[in-house]
Design a protein around this motif. Sequence first.
Motif, PDB file in Angstrom:
ATOM      1  N   SER A  88       0.805  -1.224   0.000  1.00  0.00           N
ATOM      2  CA  SER A  88       0.000   0.000   0.000  1.00  0.00           C
ATOM      3  C   SER A  88       0.836   1.271   0.000  1.00  0.00           C
ATOM      4  CB  SER A  88      -0.937   0.003   1.212  1.00  0.00           C
ATOM      5  OG  SER A  88      -0.196  -0.055   2.413  1.00  0.00           O
ATOM      6  N   THR A 137      -2.159  -3.939  -3.404  1.00  0.00           N
ATOM      7  CA  THR A 137      -2.879  -3.299  -2.311  1.00  0.00           C
ATOM      8  C   THR A 137      -2.885  -1.800  -2.581  1.00  0.00           C
ATOM      9  OG1 THR A 137      -2.061  -5.004  -0.784  1.00  0.00           O
ATOM     10  CG2 THR A 137      -3.030  -3.025   0.191  1.00  0.00           C
ATOM     11  N   VAL A 138      -4.041  -1.277  -2.899  1.00  0.00           N
ATOM     12  CA  VAL A 138      -4.146   0.120  -3.336  1.00  0.00           C
ATOM     13  C   VAL A 138      -3.790   1.056  -2.186  1.00  0.00           C
ATOM     14  CG1 VAL A 138      -5.749   1.881  -4.199  1.00  0.00           C
ATOM     15  CG2 VAL A 138      -5.850  -0.464  -5.080  1.00  0.00           C
ATOM     16  N   THR A 146      -6.873  -6.551  -7.080  1.00  0.00           N
ATOM     17  CA  THR A 146      -6.555  -5.393  -6.245  1.00  0.00           C
ATOM     18  C   THR A 146      -7.367  -5.448  -4.965  1.00  0.00           C
ATOM     19  OG1 THR A 146      -8.239  -3.908  -7.175  1.00  0.00           O
ATOM     20  CG2 THR A 146      -6.102  -3.985  -8.297  1.00  0.00           C
ATOM     21  N   THR A 147      -6.713  -5.026  -3.875  1.00  0.00           N
ATOM     22  CA  THR A 147      -7.369  -4.921  -2.571  1.00  0.00           C
ATOM     23  C   THR A 147      -6.993  -3.558  -1.982  1.00  0.00           C
ATOM     24  OG1 THR A 147      -5.510  -5.953  -1.412  1.00  0.00           O
ATOM     25  CG2 THR A 147      -7.218  -7.428  -2.234  1.00  0.00           C
ATOM     26  N   GLY A 148      -7.236  -3.380  -0.688  1.00  0.00           N
ATOM     27  CA  GLY A 148      -6.835  -2.156  -0.017  1.00  0.00           C
ATOM     28  C   GLY A 148      -7.913  -1.099  -0.028  1.00  0.00           C
ATOM     29  N   LEU A 207      -8.405   3.388  -7.437  1.00  0.00           N
ATOM     30  CA  LEU A 207      -7.552   2.849  -8.487  1.00  0.00           C
ATOM     31  C   LEU A 207      -7.745   3.677  -9.751  1.00  0.00           C
ATOM     32  CD1 LEU A 207      -5.634   0.475  -9.355  1.00  0.00           C
ATOM     33  CD2 LEU A 207      -7.705  -0.714 -10.141  1.00  0.00           C
ATOM     34  N   ASN A 231     -10.772  -3.275  -4.606  1.00  0.00           N
ATOM     35  CA  ASN A 231     -10.350  -2.271  -3.631  1.00  0.00           C
ATOM     36  C   ASN A 231     -11.557  -1.550  -3.057  1.00  0.00           C
ATOM     37  OD1 ASN A 231     -10.154  -1.391  -6.548  1.00  0.00           O
ATOM     38  ND2 ASN A 231     -10.198   0.649  -5.579  1.00  0.00           N
ATOM     39  N   THR A 232     -11.433  -1.130  -1.804  1.00  0.00           N
ATOM     40  CA  THR A 232     -12.498  -0.355  -1.166  1.00  0.00           C
ATOM     41  C   THR A 232     -12.351   1.091  -1.615  1.00  0.00           C
ATOM     42  OG1 THR A 232     -12.484  -1.842   0.736  1.00  0.00           O
ATOM     43  CG2 THR A 232     -13.522   0.309   1.045  1.00  0.00           C
ATOM     44  N   ASN A 286     -16.511  -4.432  -2.994  1.00  0.00           N
ATOM     45  CA  ASN A 286     -15.923  -3.300  -2.268  1.00  0.00           C
ATOM     46  C   ASN A 286     -15.844  -2.035  -3.112  1.00  0.00           C
ATOM     47  OD1 ASN A 286     -15.464  -4.725   0.147  1.00  0.00           O
ATOM     48  ND2 ASN A 286     -13.464  -5.484  -0.558  1.00  0.00           N
TER      49      ASN A 286
END
Length: 360
Positions: A240, A261-262, A286-288, A292, A313-314, A336
Motif C-alpha cells: 500500500s 494493495t491500493v 486489487t485490494t486495499g 484505483l 479495492n475499497t 468493495n
Amino acid sequence: MTVSGGVTGTGNLILQNDSAIVDGITLSTASVNNAGTITNNGTGAETLISAGIGSNVTAVTENSGTSALNITGPITVNAAGTMLTNANASGSSLLTVSGGVTGAGNLILDNNSAIADGITLSTTSVNNTGIVTNSGTGTGATLISAGIGTNVTGITENSTTSALNSSGAITVNAGGTTLTNASGSSLLTVSGGTTGAGNLIIDNNSATANGITFATGSINTVTNSGTGAGAETIGVVIGSSVTGVTENSATSALTVSGAITVAAGGTTLTNNNASGTALLTVSGGTTGAGNLILDNNSAIADGITLSTAAVNNTGTVTNSGTGTGETLISGGIGANVTAVTENSTTSALTISGPITVNAA
C-alpha cells in the motif's frame, strides 16, 4: 599469525594459510588499506580479515581451493570501484563478506567459479554510494543475503552464466533504484522485498523472460522500462506504499500476478508506451482502501488489462488515459468497489468480467 597493526603501502597483499589452522592468518583491529589488491591463495584452512578493508584496496580475490576467505570487517569501496572475485577453478572455498560495504564507489562481484554462492555478502548491509554489478564468468551464483541500503542506486546482473540472488531487503534510494539485467540467461532474483521512499525501476534489457524475478516480499513504486524482449512478471504483493505502477517499455511487457494493495491516496496503473505493443497486465487482483486510477496513455489495445482475479479495492476505479488504446477489465469487479468512472476522451474502458454491486 595475527596482524593487528594494519596494512598500508603501495603494492599487493598475498595471504597464504598453508596450515590446517582455522584463521591461521588473521588480520584484526587496524584496517587493511594498501594501495593495491588482496589475494587469498593458501593451501590450508580459512583466512580471516576481521579488520576493515580501506578504500585504497581495489580488489579482493579468493583463489584457493581449500582456504576460504572470511571478511567480517567492513569494506570501504574505492572511488574507482572495488572488485570481489572468487577465482577458484576447483574446490568449494567461499569468499564471504559479513561486515558490510560502505564508501563512495561501485562494487563489482565476479564469481568466476562453479561454486554456488561463491561470493556471499551476509549480515551487515551493502550500502556503498554507487551501483552493485554481478559480472562473473563462472556458473556459480552470487548471493547477497544482507540488506541493500539506500545509498545504492543500481543493481545490475551482467553475467551470462552467474546468477545474482538478493534475498535481503532492498531499501530504495530516494532518487530511485534501478534493477537491470543487461545480458544472457542468468537471472537477477529479488526475494527479500523492497522498502524505502523512492521509485523502483525495472530494466530487463535481455531477451530472458523474467530476467528480473521477484520471488517473495512486497515491493514499492515500480516502472518497467527495459529495452530487451524479455517480459517481466512481479509475482509478489505490491504494498500500500505504492502510488504507481508504470509500463514504459516498447518491448518488455509487465505482468503483475501478485495482488496490488491500493494506496490510501490512490494507486495509478499507467501504460506510457509511445510505440510498441508491450502490455501492463494485472492478474492478481486489487485490494486495499483507496482509489484505483487506470491511465492507458498508449495506442495499444488493452494496453492495461486487469484479468483473472477481481478488482476489489475499497474505493473507486477511474479510467483517465490520454491514449487511444482501450483499457480492459476482464477479471470482474468486487463488492468493495463503490464506483467505476470513464473519464477519458480517447481511451475506452471495457468491462467483460462480472460486476458485484456494493451493498450501499
